[in-house]
Structure formats: C-alpha cells, structure tokens
Motif scaffolding. Structure first.
Motif, PDB file in Angstrom:
ATOM      1  N   ALA A   1     -74.279 -16.015 -90.052  1.00 40.19           N
ATOM      2  CA  ALA A   1     -73.126 -15.455 -89.347  1.00 40.19           C
ATOM      3  C   ALA A   1     -73.481 -14.499 -88.205  1.00 40.19           C
TER       4      ALA A   1
ATOM      5  N   LEU B   1     -72.797 -19.727 -95.759  1.00 42.64           N
ATOM      6  CA  LEU B   1     -72.507 -18.602 -94.882  1.00 42.64           C
ATOM      7  C   LEU B   1     -73.510 -17.487 -95.155  1.00 42.64           C
TER       8      LEU B   1
ATOM      9  N   GLU C   1     -75.505 -13.967 -94.606  1.00 46.42           N
ATOM     10  CA  GLU C   1     -75.339 -12.574 -94.180  1.00 46.42           C
ATOM     11  C   GLU C   1     -73.905 -12.256 -93.727  1.00 46.42           C
ATOM     12  N   PRO C   2     -72.921 -12.539 -94.532  1.00 50.16           N
ATOM     13  CA  PRO C   2     -71.529 -12.325 -94.102  1.00 50.16           C
ATOM     14  C   PRO C   2     -71.164 -10.870 -93.874  1.00 50.16           C
TER      15      PRO C   2
ATOM     16  N   PHE D   1     -68.858  -8.448 -89.052  1.00 52.84           N
ATOM     17  CA  PHE D   1     -67.595  -9.012 -89.539  1.00 52.84           C
ATOM     18  C   PHE D   1     -66.895  -9.882 -88.499  1.00 52.84           C
TER      19      PHE D   1
ATOM     20  N   CYS E   1     -68.356 -11.844 -86.361  1.00 52.53           N
ATOM     21  CA  CYS E   1     -69.036 -13.138 -86.425  1.00 52.53           C
ATOM     22  C   CYS E   1     -68.645 -13.891 -87.690  1.00 52.53           C
ATOM     23  N   THR E   2     -68.501 -13.170 -88.789  1.00 51.32           N
ATOM     24  CA  THR E   2     -68.117 -13.809 -90.046  1.00 51.32           C
ATOM     25  C   THR E   2     -66.718 -14.407 -89.943  1.00 51.32           C
ATOM     26  N   GLU E   3     -65.796 -13.671 -89.335  1.00 56.46           N
ATOM     27  CA  GLU E   3     -64.454 -14.208 -89.122  1.00 56.46           C
ATOM     28  C   GLU E   3     -64.493 -15.454 -88.236  1.00 56.46           C
TER      29      GLU E   3
ATOM     30  N   ALA F   1     -66.954 -17.566 -88.067  1.00 57.06           N
ATOM     31  CA  ALA F   1     -67.486 -18.650 -88.903  1.00 57.06           C
ATOM     32  C   ALA F   1     -66.414 -19.230 -89.808  1.00 57.06           C
TER      33      ALA F   1
ATOM     34  N   ALA G   1     -72.096 -18.190-100.243  1.00 55.22           N
ATOM     35  CA  ALA G   1     -72.537 -16.971 -99.569  1.00 55.22           C
ATOM     36  C   ALA G   1     -74.000 -16.741 -99.906  1.00 55.22           C
TER      37      ALA G   1
ATOM     38  N   THR H   1     -72.362  -8.217-100.784  1.00 53.45           N
ATOM     39  CA  THR H   1     -71.957  -9.602-100.531  1.00 53.45           C
ATOM     40  C   THR H   1     -71.049 -10.121-101.634  1.00 53.45           C
TER      41      THR H   1
END
Length: 273
Positions: A43, A87, A89-90, A94, A96-98, A100, A111, A146
């Motif tokens: 991410a 996914l 390193e969520p 954050f 970048c995670t959103e 993804a 995860a 995580t």
C-alpha cells in the motif's frame, strides 16, 4: 474434502510468473474447490506510481481483478474463483490504503507486513548484522496495529520474518519472549471476527513448518480463534494447492473442525473431516 487455496500470486505481482488462467487450469487439474487470486499491493508504495520498484499498482491490481473475473466466468462450472488482494503494510499510509481498497469489489483481503516503517522488506535484511530481538518486537507491535485495521479478512503469514532469519543465521529464535504480543494479536483478530492464515509455503522451504507453526495455531484456537484460512503463497502455478491438505490436517490436530473461505468478505466454513 474440499481443497481451497486462498493465497496465490499471478503475473500481476512483480515477483510471480503464471497467468490467472494458468493458475485456474492447474487448480482444476488438482481438483481444488476454490482459489483466491491475491496479488501483491504494498500500500505505501502506490504513491510512487511507475517509479515504484514493484511496478505500478494502479496498473497491476486492476489487471489482476479483470483477469480474475474473466477466469471466474470461464471456469464457473469447475472452480470457485475468488477475487482477492494481499494488502501489505496497510497502517503505513492511510491515504494509499484507501486508494488500494477502492481498486475493486474484492471477495477476500489478506493483510500482511513485509517491512517495518523505514526499513526494507525482511527478504533484503541481513539478520546476521541486526538485533533480531529488536526487529521482532517491532514486527509484532506492528502486527498488533494491523490486526486492529477493519478492512481485511485474514492476517497473512504471522511469522514471516522467520523465513529470512533462518536463512541468515541457520536457526529460528524462540517466540516465547514475544508470546504476550502474539496473544494480543490473536485476541484482536478473535474480537473482530478476523481469520488467521495458515501459510503452508514453509513446508517446502528451509523453515520446514507452516507460518505460523503448530504451536501458534493451537494457541490461537485455545484463545477462542474461530476462523482460519489456508494458502500456499504460490508465485508459480506449479505450487497451487500444494500442501493445503497437510495444512488442513494440521488445523485438525490443533482442534479446528473447519477452515474458511470468503465471498464478498462473508466467511464460509469448509468442514474438515
């Protein structure tokens, strides 16, 4: 027995070579019931686009989803094909995670943590020159974070760093000093109805055991763990389904009567006989 492999990488991952179609053909040949295509998405690296060492996730993940949905349609009478993502390193970035999570409507999200903040992937670290105790404490602290992340279904390869500690030092450290932290990870997963992955790739590598191993799987069960998933972490279709039956037997030995697949994030129990 229904054999399901929920951790498979296609050539839409930077380090894998088989197409989704080849993966499905191999799964059918081996009489699997279900597969999940879970291509890598690290991410925090999304923001680097084409300049990312892993390639552009903005291209790879949509292509993975497209290939998976095409295969689902093509093989619907022979194999359950689930759309997934690993996914990584969520908790690092954050936004970048959103980004993804918005790539598509996944069935299943694994995860994982492959690197600590400000450090390279464990694969690249020279553990012969590092304070292993410090690294593992940091790693399990990050897994506690995580595990609290709401948008995933199963926590992948809990003991991932041990692969590379073994390679570098020739031995695996005891997890006893970290058990309180590991127990906290399990308790969070259980409270939030998340699964723990039994990653069977270690059976065929120097480590020689699943990630996590039998002792840890049993501990998860003792604390009230209900959901486990099984995956080969295959990066080549030749490994699809390999060792899943051994993983199922291990789960049974640890007290589980079922393991889990996910469709649209809904847990579906597969009975162990």
């Amino acid at each position: 027995m229904k054999i399901c492999d929920l951790h498979i990488h296609s050539n839409n991952s930077f380090d894998a070579k088989s197409t989704v179609d080849e993966i499905c053909q191999k799964a059918i040949e081996r009489n699997l019931y279900a597969v999940a295509v879970t291509d890598h998405c690290e991410a925090p690296f999304i923001k680097y686009g084409e300049n990312c060492e892993f390639g552009s996730f903005d291209k790879q993940i949509p292509q993975s989803i497209k290939d998976t949905l095409t295969a689902r349609q093509k093989y619907q009478s022979q194999l359950k094909v689930l759309c997934g993502i690993e996914l990584g390193e969520p908790m690092h970035d954050f936004s970048c995670t959103e980004h993804a999570l918005a790539y598509g409507d996944f069935d299943f999200i694994l995860a994982s943590v492959h690197n600590l903040r400000g450090m390279d992937d464990f694969y690249y670290l020279d553990f012969s020159k590092l304070d292993i105790d410090k690294v593992l404490n940091m790693y399990f602290d990050e897994l506690i974070e995580t595990a609290s992340f709401p948008h995933f279904d199963s926590l992948a390869h809990l003991t991932y760093p041990l692969r590379y500690i073994m390679t570098a030092t020739g031995s695996v450290p005891s997890l006893a000093p970290y058990q309180n932290k590991i127990d906290e990870i399990y308790k969070i997963l259980i409270k939030n109805n998340k699964a723990l992955e039994i990653n069977v790739s270690g059976f065929y590598k120097e480590l020689g055991v699943s990630l996590p191993d039998k002792e840890q799987i049993r501990r998860f069960k003792e604390l009230g763990g209900k959901y486990i998933t099984l995956g080969t972490d295959s990066h080549d279709c030749e490994f699809v389904g390999k060792g899943i039956e051994k993983g199922i037997e291990l789960a049974k030995e640890c007290g589980f009567n079922s393991y889990t697949i996910f469709e649209k994030h809904k847990p579906i129990l597969i009975d162990i006989f």
